[in-house]
Design a protein around this motif. Structure first.
Motif, PDB file in Angstrom:
ATOM      1  N   VAL A   1      15.182 -53.696  89.326  1.00 59.78           N
ATOM      2  CA  VAL A   1      15.653 -54.914  88.674  1.00 59.78           C
ATOM      3  C   VAL A   1      14.518 -55.939  88.544  1.00 59.78           C
ATOM      4  O   VAL A   1      14.386 -56.622  87.512  1.00 59.78           O
ATOM      5  CB  VAL A   1      16.860 -55.463  89.476  1.00 59.78           C
ATOM      6  N   ALA A   2      13.697 -56.043  89.563  1.00 54.63           N
ATOM      7  CA  ALA A   2      12.548 -56.963  89.511  1.00 54.63           C
ATOM      8  C   ALA A   2      11.617 -56.582  88.363  1.00 54.63           C
ATOM      9  O   ALA A   2      11.139 -57.446  87.618  1.00 54.63           O
ATOM     10  CB  ALA A   2      11.790 -56.954  90.835  1.00 54.63           C
ATOM     11  N   ARG A   3      11.379 -55.288  88.180  1.00 50.81           N
ATOM     12  CA  ARG A   3      10.507 -54.847  87.081  1.00 50.81           C
ATOM     13  C   ARG A   3      11.160 -55.096  85.728  1.00 50.81           C
ATOM     14  O   ARG A   3      10.492 -55.420  84.762  1.00 50.81           O
ATOM     15  CB  ARG A   3      10.133 -53.361  87.246  1.00 50.81           C
ATOM     16  N   HIS A   4      12.470 -54.944  85.673  1.00 54.00           N
ATOM     17  CA  HIS A   4      13.187 -55.255  84.437  1.00 54.00           C
ATOM     18  C   HIS A   4      12.974 -56.722  84.060  1.00 54.00           C
ATOM     19  O   HIS A   4      12.872 -57.067  82.885  1.00 54.00           O
ATOM     20  CB  HIS A   4      14.691 -54.951  84.614  1.00 54.00           C
ATOM     21  N   MET A   5      12.870 -57.576  85.079  1.00 55.59           N
ATOM     22  CA  MET A   5      12.670 -59.012  84.829  1.00 55.59           C
ATOM     23  C   MET A   5      11.189 -59.378  84.742  1.00 55.59           C
ATOM     24  O   MET A   5      10.860 -60.564  84.602  1.00 55.59           O
ATOM     25  CB  MET A   5      13.338 -59.823  85.947  1.00 55.59           C
ATOM     26  N   GLY A   6      10.307 -58.392  84.877  1.00 57.42           N
ATOM     27  CA  GLY A   6       8.871 -58.653  84.737  1.00 57.42           C
ATOM     28  C   GLY A   6       8.223 -59.276  85.963  1.00 57.42           C
ATOM     29  O   GLY A   6       7.146 -59.871  85.857  1.00 57.42           O
ATOM     30  N   LEU A   7       8.851 -59.156  87.137  1.00 58.24           N
ATOM     31  CA  LEU A   7       8.241 -59.699  88.354  1.00 58.24           C
ATOM     32  C   LEU A   7       7.210 -58.719  88.909  1.00 58.24           C
ATOM     33  O   LEU A   7       7.352 -57.507  88.779  1.00 58.24           O
ATOM     34  CB  LEU A   7       9.287 -59.964  89.447  1.00 58.24           C
ATOM     35  N   GLN A   8       6.165 -59.281  89.543  1.00 58.92           N
ATOM     36  CA  GLN A   8       5.203 -58.470  90.285  1.00 58.92           C
ATOM     37  C   GLN A   8       5.816 -58.163  91.654  1.00 58.92           C
ATOM     38  O   GLN A   8       6.467 -59.031  92.238  1.00 58.92           O
ATOM     39  CB  GLN A   8       3.895 -59.234  90.502  1.00 58.92           C
ATOM     40  N   VAL A   9       5.587 -56.964  92.163  1.00 58.24           N
ATOM     41  CA  VAL A   9       6.233 -56.564  93.414  1.00 58.24           C
ATOM     42  C   VAL A   9       5.207 -56.159  94.466  1.00 58.24           C
ATOM     43  O   VAL A   9       4.268 -55.407  94.178  1.00 58.24           O
ATOM     44  CB  VAL A   9       7.194 -55.377  93.172  1.00 58.24           C
ATOM     45  N   LEU A  10       5.412 -56.679  95.671  1.00 59.47           N
ATOM     46  CA  LEU A  10       4.725 -56.156  96.854  1.00 59.47           C
ATOM     47  C   LEU A  10       5.802 -55.594  97.772  1.00 59.47           C
ATOM     48  O   LEU A  10       6.773 -56.294  98.080  1.00 59.47           O
ATOM     49  CB  LEU A  10       3.953 -57.275  97.577  1.00 59.47           C
ATOM     50  N   GLY A  11       5.638 -54.350  98.202  1.00 60.16           N
ATOM     51  CA  GLY A  11       6.617 -53.726  99.101  1.00 60.16           C
ATOM     52  C   GLY A  11       5.972 -53.408 100.441  1.00 60.16           C
ATOM     53  O   GLY A  11       4.902 -52.805 100.479  1.00 60.16           O
ATOM     54  N   LEU A  12       6.613 -53.843 101.512  1.00 64.19           N
ATOM     55  CA  LEU A  12       6.100 -53.560 102.857  1.00 64.19           C
ATOM     56  C   LEU A  12       7.192 -52.893 103.681  1.00 64.19           C
ATOM     57  O   LEU A  12       8.321 -53.392 103.742  1.00 64.19           O
ATOM     58  CB  LEU A  12       5.674 -54.856 103.557  1.00 64.19           C
ATOM     59  N   SER A  13       6.841 -51.781 104.314  1.00 60.36           N
ATOM     60  CA  SER A  13       7.782 -51.100 105.200  1.00 60.36           C
ATOM     61  C   SER A  13       7.320 -51.228 106.633  1.00 60.36           C
ATOM     62  O   SER A  13       6.118 -51.178 106.917  1.00 60.36           O
ATOM     63  CB  SER A  13       7.846 -49.596 104.878  1.00 60.36           C
ATOM     64  N   LEU A  14       8.282 -51.355 107.521  1.00 58.31           N
ATOM     65  CA  LEU A  14       8.015 -51.258 108.950  1.00 58.31           C
ATOM     66  C   LEU A  14       8.545 -49.896 109.397  1.00 58.31           C
ATOM     67  O   LEU A  14       9.733 -49.593 109.192  1.00 58.31           O
ATOM     68  CB  LEU A  14       8.752 -52.376 109.679  1.00 58.31           C
ATOM     69  N   VAL A  15       7.672 -49.077 109.947  1.00 59.27           N
ATOM     70  CA  VAL A  15       8.098 -47.749 110.412  1.00 59.27           C
ATOM     71  C   VAL A  15       8.787 -47.929 111.766  1.00 59.27           C
ATOM     72  O   VAL A  15       8.141 -48.122 112.787  1.00 59.27           O
ATOM     73  CB  VAL A  15       6.903 -46.783 110.546  1.00 59.27           C
ATOM     74  N   THR A  16      10.116 -47.930 111.736  1.00 61.97           N
ATOM     75  CA  THR A  16      10.866 -48.200 112.968  1.00 61.97           C
ATOM     76  C   THR A  16      11.083 -46.935 113.784  1.00 61.97           C
ATOM     77  O   THR A  16      11.388 -47.002 114.967  1.00 61.97           O
ATOM     78  CB  THR A  16      12.239 -48.803 112.633  1.00 61.97           C
ATOM     79  N   ASN A  17      10.981 -45.806 113.134  1.00 62.82           N
ATOM     80  CA  ASN A  17      11.229 -44.530 113.831  1.00 62.82           C
ATOM     81  C   ASN A  17      10.556 -43.432 113.029  1.00 62.82           C
ATOM     82  O   ASN A  17      10.254 -43.621 111.849  1.00 62.82           O
ATOM     83  CB  ASN A  17      12.742 -44.255 113.902  1.00 62.82           C
ATOM     84  N   LEU A  18      10.319 -42.312 113.671  1.00 64.14           N
ATOM     85  CA  LEU A  18       9.853 -41.156 112.912  1.00 64.14           C
ATOM     86  C   LEU A  18      11.090 -40.482 112.335  1.00 64.14           C
ATOM     87  O   LEU A  18      12.157 -40.465 112.956  1.00 64.14           O
ATOM     88  CB  LEU A  18       9.053 -40.223 113.814  1.00 64.14           C
ATOM     89  N   ALA A  19      10.960 -39.990 111.108  1.00 67.26           N
ATOM     90  CA  ALA A  19      12.112 -39.442 110.384  1.00 67.26           C
ATOM     91  C   ALA A  19      12.689 -38.240 111.133  1.00 67.26           C
ATOM     92  O   ALA A  19      12.043 -37.641 112.001  1.00 67.26           O
ATOM     93  CB  ALA A  19      11.702 -39.056 108.966  1.00 67.26           C
TER      94      ALA A  19
END
Ligand code: HPA
Length: 300
Positions: free
Chosen positions: A238-256
């Motif tokens: 949705v952000a890309r549909h609106m033309g926003l720039q995105v930064l995504g950060l994940s916190l690895v809380t556990n191993l899969a």
């Protein structure tokens, strides 16, 4: 929770735009400074909101049409104010499709952030680490995603008005570099200055709420996924549909699942958020003015 399934009809799409404008109007009345950057805080990362200066805090329940989170650890407040002088809007808590929310509901807050004037979205989440070198408790900069939720938040009649401010809002829109390489680069440079590890990784989204089976995780690894989680991709679409720039950060809380010979539990996921929060908070705080400068350049 509104019914109506996941596919909005045409009149419904106009209604969503109108509702998002209502919500944005209400927020503007309570805090007149237009935010430049929207930040969505994931599980266990909510304390970042305490760094916001001159803050106006609005419970989601007071914003017209805003969905309410049902998950422990997602407290449900929109916080407006400044970080190093940059106007920001911070969502402390989000709703997920696995709670039973429709795509328009899950992405409603992102739509509102766009209408408020945000040109950048920082999305954060808790994720399971699939790639073996991603440490538990570490942060990862999302380089790309794989959407295996079976849903897409842009389904339904297109609503171009969501993209007018940026010349976006097309029916079909590009998802290459959905996660801005420039913003990721800034984040990695700042992390390096602070001695915080910030490797890149591909985030794969599942619907949840069950965690994955070990066989699924093996399959996802083969598909090229480094992280797995239950959020983020809809907001980014949705952000890309609106033309926003995105930064995504994940916190690895556990191993899969299946990476270690032990079950995954939500308490552990939350606990790991608390431990990594200091790094996350200091990194993000320092990044805000740099991101503002970078985005100003992008839209110049
Ligand atoms: N799987 C899916 N979502 C998650 C996980 C996981 O292992 N950890 C945190 N969110």
């Amino acid at each position: 929770m509104g019914g109506g399934g996941c596919t909005p009809r045409k009149e419904h799409m106009h209604e969503i735009y109108k509702r998002a404008q209502d919500a944005a109007g209400h927020i503007r009345q309570r805090s007149p400074n237009a935010p430049a950057i929207g930040i969505i805080l994931g599980s266990g990362l909510g304390n970042f909101a305490n760094r916001v200066q001159e803050q106006v805090s609005i419970p989601y329940s007071e914003i017209p049409h805003f969905p309410q989170s049902t998950v422990v650890g997602h407290s449900g407040k929109l916080i407006l104010g400044h970080i190093h002088g940059v106007p920001v809007a911070v969502m402390q808590g989000r709703v997920h499709a696995y709670e039973g929310y429709t795509m328009p509901e899950v992405t409603f807050p992102t739509r509102v952030l766009g209408l408020l004037g945000c040109r950048t979205l920082i999305v954060t989440n808790a994720a399971g680490g699939i790639r073996p070198d991603l440490p538990q408790g570490g942060l990862v900069a999302i380089s790309d995603h794989i959407n295996l939720t079976g849903m897409n938040a842009a389904v339904g009649p297109n609503e171009p008005r969501f993209g007018v401010a940026t010349g976006s809002g097309q029916r079909f829109f590009d998802m290459s570099n959905a996660y801005s390489p420039a913003l990721r680069n800034l984040a990695q440079q700042e992390a390096a200055r602070r001695n915080i590890g910030l490797p890149e990784g591909v985030y794969l989204a599942v619907l949840g709420p069950s965690y994955e089976t070990p066989a699924e995780i093996r399959a996802f690894r083969t598909l090229g996924a480094d992280l797995v989680g239950m959020s983020t991709v809809h907001e980014v679409i949705v952000a890309r549909h609106m033309g926003l720039q995105v930064l995504g950060l994940s916190l690895v809380t556990n191993l899969a699942a299946g990476v270690l010979d032990q079950p995954i539990n939500h308490e552990e996921v939350m606990q790991m958020g608390l431990q990594a929060e200091a790094d996350f908070t200091s990194l993000l705080e320092a990044l805000i003015p740099q991101i503002k400068a970078e985005t100003a350049q992008h839209h110049a």
